[in-house]
Design a protein around this motif. Sequence first.
Motif, PDB file in Angstrom:
ATOM      1  N   MET A   1       0.828  -1.183   0.000  1.00  0.00           N
ATOM      2  CA  MET A   1       0.000   0.000   0.000  1.00  0.00           C
ATOM      3  C   MET A   1       0.877   1.253   0.000  1.00  0.00           C
ATOM      4  O   MET A   1       0.595   2.200  -0.723  1.00  0.00           O
ATOM      5  N   MET A   2       1.922   1.213   0.817  1.00  0.00           N
ATOM      6  CA  MET A   2       2.810   2.375   0.879  1.00  0.00           C
ATOM      7  C   MET A   2       3.520   2.612  -0.448  1.00  0.00           C
ATOM      8  O   MET A   2       3.689   3.759  -0.865  1.00  0.00           O
ATOM      9  N   SER A   3       3.905   1.535  -1.115  1.00  0.00           N
ATOM     10  CA  SER A   3       4.564   1.719  -2.416  1.00  0.00           C
ATOM     11  C   SER A   3       3.578   2.272  -3.443  1.00  0.00           C
ATOM     12  O   SER A   3       3.970   3.050  -4.322  1.00  0.00           O
ATOM     13  N   ASN A   4       2.297   1.888  -3.360  1.00  0.00           N
ATOM     14  CA  ASN A   4       1.290   2.456  -4.257  1.00  0.00           C
ATOM     15  C   ASN A   4       1.111   3.944  -4.016  1.00  0.00           C
ATOM     16  O   ASN A   4       0.980   4.729  -4.952  1.00  0.00           O
ATOM     17  N   ILE A   5       1.106   4.354  -2.743  1.00  0.00           N
ATOM     18  CA  ILE A   5       1.001   5.777  -2.419  1.00  0.00           C
ATOM     19  C   ILE A   5       2.227   6.521  -2.926  1.00  0.00           C
ATOM     20  O   ILE A   5       2.118   7.589  -3.529  1.00  0.00           O
ATOM     21  N   GLU A   6       3.405   5.947  -2.703  1.00  0.00           N
ATOM     22  CA  GLU A   6       4.644   6.588  -3.163  1.00  0.00           C
ATOM     23  C   GLU A   6       4.667   6.702  -4.680  1.00  0.00           C
ATOM     24  O   GLU A   6       5.041   7.736  -5.231  1.00  0.00           O
ATOM     25  N   GLN A   7       4.221   5.647  -5.357  1.00  0.00           N
ATOM     26  CA  GLN A   7       4.185   5.661  -6.816  1.00  0.00           C
ATOM     27  C   GLN A   7       3.201   6.714  -7.326  1.00  0.00           C
ATOM     28  O   GLN A   7       3.482   7.416  -8.285  1.00  0.00           O
ATOM     29  N   SER A   8       2.060   6.834  -6.674  1.00  0.00           N
ATOM     30  CA  SER A   8       1.080   7.845  -7.072  1.00  0.00           C
ATOM     31  C   SER A   8       1.633   9.254  -6.894  1.00  0.00           C
ATOM     32  O   SER A   8       1.382  10.139  -7.703  1.00  0.00           O
TER      33      SER A   8
END
Length: 160
Positions: A1-8
Motif C-alpha cells: 500500500m505504501m509503495s502504491n502511495i509513493e508511486q502515485s
Amino acid sequence: MMSNIEQSCSTETFSSSSSSLVLNLREMFMKLTNDVICRVAMGRKYSDREEGHGRTFMELSAKLSELFTKVNIGDYIPWLAWFTCVNGLDAKLDDLAKRMDAFVDMVIQEHMDKSNNGNDGDDNEDKKDLVYVLLLVQKENALGYPIDRVIAKATILVCN
C-alpha cells in the motif's frame, strides 16, 4: 500500500501551490484489508482485477456489499416476506450464494491438488493458511468429529 502511495505521488506533477494530489485512501485501505484477509484465509491475494480468480472474487465481493445494502422488508414485517420474490432479491441472493460456493470450492480444490502433488509446504510455516489447516484437520481427524467440505467452506466464508 505504501509503495502504491509513493508511486502515485511520484507520477503526479506539481506545477504550483494550487495543484494538489488526491488519493482514494478508502479504496486503498479496502484493498489492503481484503488482501490480508485473503492471504490468511485462502493463501493468496485476490485483489488483482485483471487476473481471472481475482476479478471473480472482487466481483463477488462487490455484489455481496451491494446486496447487504438492500432492505429486506420481510425482516421487519414478516407477512411481507413474499415481496423479496417479486423484487428479485431472493434470486440475486441465491445466485450469489451459488457463485460464492463455487469460488470457495475452487480454492479448496486448488489446495487439495497442491497437497496431493506433495507441495503442501510442511517445510515453510508461512505458507500455511486457514484452508491448509482445515484440510490438515480433516485428514488427521484431529477434532474427533469429521470436518467435511461443507463445514470447511462455511468456515472460510465466515472468515472472509
